[in-house]
Design an enzyme around this catalytic site. Structure first.
Site, mmCIF file in Angstrom:
data_model
loop_
_atom_site.group_PDB
_atom_site.id
_atom_site.type_symbol
_atom_site.label_atom_id
_atom_site.label_comp_id
_atom_site.label_asym_id
_atom_site.label_seq_id
_atom_site.Cartn_x
_atom_site.Cartn_y
_atom_site.Cartn_z
ATOM 1 N NE ARG A 10 -0.682 0.060 5.064
ATOM 2 C CZ ARG A 10 -0.512 1.276 5.376
ATOM 3 N NH1 ARG A 10 -1.140 2.242 4.981
ATOM 4 N NH2 ARG A 10 0.059 1.475 6.836
ATOM 5 C CG ASN A 20 6.057 -0.439 -0.084
ATOM 6 O OD1 ASN A 20 6.785 -1.285 0.480
ATOM 7 N ND2 ASN A 20 4.852 -0.357 0.215
ATOM 8 N NE ARG A 70 -3.753 -3.590 -0.583
ATOM 9 C CZ ARG A 70 -2.648 -3.704 0.406
ATOM 10 N NH1 ARG A 70 -3.131 -3.339 1.582
ATOM 11 N NH2 ARG A 70 -1.355 -4.108 -0.074
ATOM 12 C CD GLN A 103 5.179 -9.618 5.502
ATOM 13 O OE1 GLN A 103 4.165 -9.731 6.343
ATOM 14 N NE2 GLN A 103 6.317 -9.836 6.387
ATOM 15 N NE ARG A 157 27.842 -20.758 29.656
ATOM 16 C CZ ARG A 157 28.575 -21.850 29.006
ATOM 17 N NH1 ARG A 157 29.735 -21.512 28.491
ATOM 18 N NH2 ARG A 157 27.983 -22.959 28.584
#
Length: 220
Positions: A10, A20, A70, A103, A157
């Site tokens: 989106r 993106n 979308r 993704q 540890r």
């Protein structure tokens, strides 16, 4: 029955605007997942990008992906990823058996990740598979002003910790019929362990972006 990749992307990123389409090592962020899918054409029949954004749409087309438009009603900050996947399947006019979710915020993936994971997915006839990585940190919670260890005792540890794992976001493979029921990871999903430095990359901030750039420069 086809195996398809869906990349949901989106346009409304708030913490890192337009992430993106931001250039990572010379290519838009979303392009890295498209190119990874193309490198696995022996598994993936079609590559789709689900988006509400015109710039993302144009870049995805330039890199050879098909577009799922979308609706804004499924593009909000709080909308789950599965709604975008389900919407995509409802728009695709071919019979789909398997959906591979890539993704765009996890742009770095080990070269053979999908091949190895898909081989197990098919051989064992799983309905769903997702990638996980082992955590090596000491976790705790705050109770008032007191730190209460969660997965260790004080002085223990790190190498002696009981193994804990996290969902790294690199890869999801799921039967299309589950996604149509609004499910990506059912209770019986197979956790595919990936212990690789790329599993630590999930881009949400500028610092995440710079870390991914650094890893790309070191692993190219």
């Amino acid at each position: 029955m086809k195996t398809i990749a869906i990349i949901p992307a989106r346009g409304g990123s708030k913490r890192l605007p337009k992430k993106n389409i931001k250039l990572l090592s010379g290519s838009p962020l979303i392009a890295h997942s498209i190119l990874y899918a193309q490198e696995n054409r022996n598994i993936i029949d079609e590559i789709y990008v689900s988006t509400d954004d015109l710039e993302i749409r144009n870049i995805a087309l330039q890199f050879g992906a098909k577009i799922i438009d979308r609706p804004q009603s499924l593009s909000g900050d709080l909308e789950p990823t599965v709604s975008a996947l389900k919407n995509a399947l409802e728009q695709i006019d071919v019979a789909v058996e398997n959906v591979i979710l890539l993704q765009p915020t996890n742009p770095l993936r080990p070269e053979n990740l999908l091949k190895e994971a898909f081989d197990i997915y098919e051989k064992e006839n799983y309905e769903s598979l997702f990638s996980i990585s082992r955590n090596h940190q000491k976790f705790g919670k705050l109770s008032g002003n007191k730190f209460v260890p969660f997965n260790y005792t004080i002085g223990q540890r790190s190498q002696d910790l009981e193994p804990l794992f996290f969902e790294n976001g690199l890869l999801y493979i799921t039967k299309a019929k589950l996604i149509l029921d609004n499910i990506i990871i059912p209770e019986n999903a197979f956790p595919f362990e990936v212990n690789h430095i790329f599993a630590n990359v999930d881009i949400d901030t500028q610092e995440d972006f710079e870390y991914a750039e650094y890893l790309l420069s070191k692993n190219s």
